[in-house]
Design a protein around this motif. Structure first.
Motif, short mmCIF file in Angstrom:
data_model
loop_
_atom_site.label_atom_id
_atom_site.label_comp_id
_atom_site.label_asym_id
_atom_site.label_seq_id
_atom_site.Cartn_x
_atom_site.Cartn_y
_atom_site.Cartn_z
N PRO A 36 0.82 -1.21 0.00
CA PRO A 36 0.00 0.00 0.00
C PRO A 36 0.86 1.26 0.00
N GLY A 37 2.16 1.09 0.08
CA GLY A 37 3.02 2.26 0.03
C GLY A 37 3.13 2.91 1.38
N PRO A 38 3.92 3.95 1.39
CA PRO A 38 4.18 4.61 2.66
C PRO A 38 2.89 5.21 3.22
N ILE B 3 11.38 0.29 8.06
CA ILE B 3 11.37 1.57 7.35
C ILE B 3 10.35 2.51 7.97
N PRO B 4 10.74 3.72 8.28
CA PRO B 4 9.75 4.65 8.82
C PRO B 4 8.67 4.93 7.78
N ARG C 206 6.47 2.90 6.65
CA ARG C 206 5.99 1.71 5.96
C ARG C 206 5.96 0.58 6.94
#
Ligand code: HEA
Ligand code: HEA
Ligand code: CUA
Ligand SMILES: [Cu+2]
Lengths: 210, 304, 562
Positions: B111-113, B210-211, B213
């Motif tokens: 869904p992406g960040p 990952i921030p 995500r």
């Protein structure tokens, strides 16, 4: 390698410092500047492709796109700008055609108009910037918008300066002629390039994100 | 030469112990590659060393060697063999990766960040939105164990320079991770500041944290024990000190631990058991705890 | 073929003294020059200057790593060291060193007088010293500390001023490398002497063609990434900053789209050099000329579509990992073609084991190890384990040091006589090789095991269980540092006292050996003549030349130069 049949003195004279400084010595090689220009344009377009790719990735992966609160792009000025830029390419080509018929006056006229059109384009962009409802850091799309149009604007500016250079030089009698016109042609190719990039940019930035 | 390669491929002794079935499979893959590599190594180095002795120029010999400019069949052979090798290797790696759950069908849609700009509290920076749980960037559940047992879910949060583990079922928050043996564990991971990477060397698995995500890791431990958890992505000056421990326990011990901690947390209402620095036994880090900026406040803020 | 012309040309006595050729004055090497040979040497010397700095930083790092605690330098400073070490070694050492040989050799090899755009060439070089000095200057103000990859968000929050300086200097160095590439492509494609078709051009030129293609396509994308990073850093945008809604993974894609091809930018020129060096000293034609030439192009093409193998454990979905695994592995095929062809070139030859040749063989044997570990890394399940560990550090030092640097030394030894007119001292050269080879393997071989066992990279403090192997690495690195001294002494000594080289001390066939050593200002006294293919060793040239064979020609050339 077979030893010199030419005598030494003339050799030394030929290979004199001065000549070497000129960049080409006793054998003129053909003019490769046009090739160099094309290679440069490949590179330059890769920079734009890099930016476009970033924009497209954002568009593809962001859960909300265009970002919340982002107003639609105002299209009036960009459309006028697009028309101006596309038209300018044709005008410029007329200039080059005139030169091919040794009509330096025509060259100056058409190139002058092109430069003016470029300036109008830039002015339009400045106007657009100053009236936009979003700033550089408002959101991702806004940032992309400013960076991309800004980077392209720099190219337009360079193009205008190139044209002015050509105009300046064309004042000198015989600097450009039907047989010697690298500067003219280079400026024109560069301008067409900037034009094409703009068309892509217009679609990728303005149209598909509205 | 083949024998040496086969032997060395199995007996290099280069890997640490394997604490899960998947790890064992990765090791087999490595052994296989090691065998091929040893073979190619011996072949090429053999040719080089042999040539250096055999084909040395005699003193005073100024003639040239034989003018061989190529040999098409030979060239076809040495193009074809590597092609076949890498083909096999790709398929084999693909197979193992699939078995590890890397191609988890759930993993298809990223869904992406998440948009974190909207979070007002620092705590919401950890935008764990479980409603979007249809993805796995990382390793998902392996196809074999897909049905049946539901995995134990643990939330992992990486911050400079500590790991924070939250057990949603019991609400336990801890600086070290405890899991029961032989039960799939699903880690839902995110980072609070910069990119970190969650690495379990004994399980051969790693995934960037990952921030903005969420990434995932699913594994099943098959041996009780204590294993290091290492941050493998440069995250600042004390990146090297960002470590903690994974405890694989029997079902009972694990239940006991959960109970103790649930109890402790209720009692104090404070996040006592969670200072990862004092919990991890990386003694040498102690003097730097201050510099590392991991203090109770930071951690308290991160408490959901 | 102009050999018909050539055949009847009388071999007239050579000019009495080489010194009569106009030569460059020493001070010209310190100013703006448009002579490709001067520029080539400027590149080379500058690159070596930065090599010593980068190497000295590495020694500090290794000293720190001899014990588990961060006691020798502070962790923060350690990160600055490793960032600067990586950046200097790649952007100020290997890439400029490749450009050095390209500048020096391409026009000579194709029988041209200079590059297509000599002035541009001078500009390209003169961007390097300012770029390098700018980068160094960051040490005074907090150097960048996010690694040579500068991943955001870390690079956005640590050492900001250093980071910005880093960006600027990489932009300058990148532009320089692009200007160089424009020149190489145009020169190679359009300025070959009339008789030389593209398939009789030396392989070094092929490899530079492949390299330049990568530079032209890849570098601008790095530029774009760095410009965006710069906006994030200074203007507060959030392209790569998740805290503002951006995505750090986009940076990684853009960065590696350049930086994976960049590793081939760093190795291909030396692949080319090896293809030149081996046949000469083995006295045999290169084995499979076309295969080697085309595999350079294949590597360069494939190099453009494998970048995400650096991101296997990052934000890359599973199916993409599989795609990039497959493309990455395929690169083993063209590279294998080269390696096997080189082995076949030496096989059955008459090898002179001089410094240039043994460095070339050292190159083959170390690069092989790095390449094999590279293919292992391409396998996703395995890479997930070793990504960002010392296994990676081992891999890339084997390809970069064992490959590029060994190749570079081989090239220096091989072309030193051409560049200076003097031979190097063989004994010192061989001592240099032995020390380098031993020190190199002691330093980097144990790192494979360290990584597999669980030591991650970019750390100043590590688990005490790894101390022993780290100690070994550190000792190895000291040997490596010492090994530079025989080299430096050798170069300086040979420059003044070395035996005079003559035109063609190696009896080589490529065109650069047809002119004086060092070559005269415009390279050739008269139009050079293509009387044999670049690698026609041992071939009776009767087919080309009627009555003279290579031996006679060589004899003529050699006598002429004495
Ligand atoms: C000169 C530089 C150079 C070169 C040439 C290479 C060559 C290769 N590299 Fe390497 N690589 C780096 C420099 C280089 N690399 C650097 C600097 C990094 C780390 C960056 C960082 O994170 O800081 C890196 C990291 C790196 C990674 C990422 C690891 C990670 O971070 O997790 C991977 C993964 O696929 C990889 C793969 C390869 C492969 C497949 C090759 C292939 O091209 C190798 C091909 C050669 C051979 C295979 C040997 C000869 C062939 C044969 C004898 C034929 C038969 C062989 C077989 C059938 C196997 N490299
Ligand atoms: C071409 C590239 C290149 C070269 C040649 C080297 C050479 C060396 N490298 Fe380098 N290295 C990289 C490229 C290179 N490296 C890169 C890209 C990284 C990744 C950075 C990152 O993670 O971001 C890295 C990272 C790296 C690390 C990992 C750091 C970490 O992850 O924590 C280590 C650790 O040991 C290391 C060590 C060495 C050593 C000991 C040498 C030795 O070979 C050096 C030998 C030294 C000399 C030859 C110098 C000798 C000279 C003197 C001592 C002074 C004399 C002075 C005068 C005479 C004036 N390097
Ligand atoms: Cu967290 Cu490294
Ligand atoms: Cu790569």
């Amino acid at each position: 390698m077979q030893g010199s049949t030419v005598d030494n003195k003339s050799q030394i004279a030929i290979a004199s410092e001065q000549e070497a400084e000129q960049g080409h010595g006793h054998h003129e090689h053909p003019d490769f500047r046009m090739v160099g220009l094309y290679i440069f344009l490949i590179s330059d377009s890769m920079t734009f492709i890099g930016f476009f790719a970033a924009l497209l990735i954002y568009r593809a992966i962001m859960p909300v796109w265009p970002p919340e609160g982002m107003p639609e792009f105002e299209l009036l000025i960009p459309i006028i700008n697009t028309a101006i830029l596309v038209a300018s390419s044709f005008v410029m080509h007329e200039g080059q055609k005139s030169l091919k018929q040794n009509d330096v006056g025509g060259l100056q006229k058409y190139f002058g108009i092109t430069a003016a059109m470029g300036a109008v384009f830039l002015a339009g962009q400045v106007y657009e910037y100053s009236h936009a409802e979003f700033g550089l850091t408002t959101n991702l799309l806004a940032s992309c918008f400013y960076v991309l149009t800004g980077f392209h604007g720099l190219h337009v500016l360079t193009g205008v300066l190139l044209i002015l250079c050509v105009l300046w030089r064309s004042r000198e009698e015989g600097h450009y002629s039907a047989s010697s016109h690298f500067g003219v042609e280079a400026a024109e190719i560069y301008w067409h390039f900037v034009d094409v990039i703009w068309l892509v940019l217009f679609v990728l930035v303005y149209l598909i994100n509205n | 030469m083949t024998l040496i390669s086969l032997w060395y491929g199995q007996n290099h002794g280069l890997l640490p112990m394997a604490a899960s079935n998947d790890a064992g499979e990765v090791d087999e893959l490595f052994n296989f590659m090691m065998t091929i590599a040893t073979g190619l190594f011996l072949l090429v180095e053999g040719v080089l060393v042999y040539s250096l002795f055999k084909f040395r120029r005699q003193k005073g010999d100024t003639t040239d060697g034989p003018p061989i400019e190529g040999n098409v069949p030979l060239e076809i052979v040495w193009t074809a063999i590597p092609t076949v090798i890498v083909f096999i290797l790709s398929i084999y790696s693909f197979e193992i990766y699939n078995r590890m759950g890397g191609l988890d069908p759930m993993a298809a849609g990223d869904p992406g960040p998440q948009m974190m700009a909207h979070s007002h509290h620092h705590s919401e920076l950890v935008a764990l939105d479980t409603s979007q749980q249809n993805i796995a960037l990382g390793l998902g559940i392996s196809p074999e164990s897909q049905q049946g047992i539901n995995p134990l879910e643990i939330k992992v949060n990486g911050i400079q320079y500590a790991w924070v583990f939250t057990y949603p079922e019991s609400g336990v928050i801890s600086g070290e991770i405890h899991v029961p043996v032989n039960r799939p564990v699903a880690l839902n991971m995110t980072a609070g500041d910069v990119i970190h990477a969650f690495w379990l060397p004994e399980f051969r698995i790693k995934q960037d944290v990952i921030p903005g995500r969420e990434t995932n890791l699913v594994f099943t431990a098959n041996q009780v024990g204590q294993y290091p958890v290492i941050c493998a992505e440069l995250c600042g000056a004390y990146h090297g000190g960002m470590k903690t421990q994974l405890y694989v326990q029997t079902e009972e011990e694990y239940a006991q631990w959960i109970q103790d901690n649930t109890f402790a947390m209720k009692e104090s209402g404070e996040s006592v058991a969670m200072n990862p620095v004092s919990n991890s036994d990386t003694e040498f880090l102690e003097p730097y705890a201050q510099d590392m900026g991991v203090d109770a406040d930071t951690l308290a803020q991160l408490k959901p | 073929m102009s050999t018909t012309l050539e055949r009847n040309a009388p071999i007239s006595p050579p000019p009495p003294e080489q010194n009569e050729h106009p030569q460059r004055k020493w001070y010209e090497y310190f100013g703006f020059s448009t002579d490709h040979k001067v520029i080539g040497i400027q590149y080379l010397v500058t690159a070596f200057f930065f090599y010593f700095i980068g190497g000295a930083l590495a020694e500090v790092m290794r000293t720190e790593l001899s014990t588990p605690d961060p006691d020798f330098v502070q962790p923060e400073f350690y990160n600055q060291l490793l960032t600067m070490h990586g950046t200097i070694m790649l952007f100020l050492w290997i890439i400029p060193a490749g450009a050095a040989f390209a500048n020096y050799l391409i026009p000579l090899m194709i029988g041209a007088e200079d590059m297509a755009f000599p002035r541009l060439n001078g500009v390209a070089f003169w961007m390097i010293p300012p770029g390098g000095i700018l980068l160094m200057s960051s040490f005074f103000n907090g150097a960048p500390q996010a690694g040579w990859t500068s991943y955001p968000p870390l690079s956005l929050v640590s050492g900001k001023s250093g980071e910005e300086i880093w960006i600027l200097s990489i932009l300058i160095l990148g532009t320089s490398s692009m200007l160089g590439a424009f020149n190489f492509v145009t020169t190679i494609l359009l300025m070959r002497m009339p008789d030389m078709d593209i398939h009789s051009m030396p392989l070094f030129c092929w490899s530079m063609l492949a390299t330049s293609g990568l530079i032209i396509i890849g570098t601008p994308v790095l530029g774009a990434a760095l410009i965006l990073l710069s906006f994030d850093l200074i203007a507060g945008t959030a392209f790569f900053n998740p805290a503002g809604g951006g995505d750090p993974i986009v940076y990684q894609h853009m960065f590696w789209f350049y930086s994976h091809p960049a590793v081939y930018i760093m190795i291909l020129p030396f692949f080319g050099a090896i293809s030149e060096i081996l046949p000469v000293h083995a006295r045999k034609p290169i084995f499979g000329y076309r295969a080697i030439a085309y595999s350079s192009l294949a590597i360069s093409f494939l190099g453009l579509i494998v970048w995400a193998h650096h991101m296997f454990s990052s934000g890359t979905p599973g199916w993409l990992r599989m795609f990039f695994m497959a493309t990455t592995m395929i690169i083993a095929v063209p590279t294998g073609i080269k390696v096997f062809s080189w082995c076949a070139t030496i096989w059955g030859g008459k090898l002179s084991l001089n410094s240039a040749f043994i460095f070339a063989v050292g190159f083959l044997s170390s690069f092989l190890i790095g390449g094999l570990s590279g293919v292992m890394l391409a396998s996703v399940p395995f890479d997930i384990h070793v990504h960002d560990t010392y296994f990676i550090v081992a891999h890339f030092h084997y390809v970069l040091f064992g490959g590029s640097v060994f190749g570079l030394f081989a090239a220096v030894y091989h072309w030193f006589p051409k560049m200076t007119g003097r031979m190097v001292n063989e004994t010192l050269g061989q001592i240099h090789f032995v020390m380098t080879f031993i020190g190199f393997n002691i330093t980097f071989l144990p790192m494979h095991q360290l990584g597999l066992q669980g030591m991650n990279r970019r750390i100043a403090l590590y688990d005490p269980q790894f101390q022993f192997l780290n100690m070994v690495c550190t000792v190895g690195s000291y040997i490596l540092a010492l090994s530079t001294f025989p080299f430096i002494i050798n170069i300086i000594w040979s420059l003044y006292k070395g035996e005079k080289a003559g035109r063609n001390p190696w009896r080589a066939l490529t065109l650069e050996w047809q002119t004086a050593s060092p070559p005269i200002i415009e390279n050739f006294e008269e139009e050079p003549v293509l009387w044999a293919g670049p690698y026609d060793y041992g071939i009776d040239t009767e087919s080309i030349d009627g009555d003279e064979d290579v031996e006679d020609m060589l004899a003529a050339v050699t006598s002429e130069s004495q």
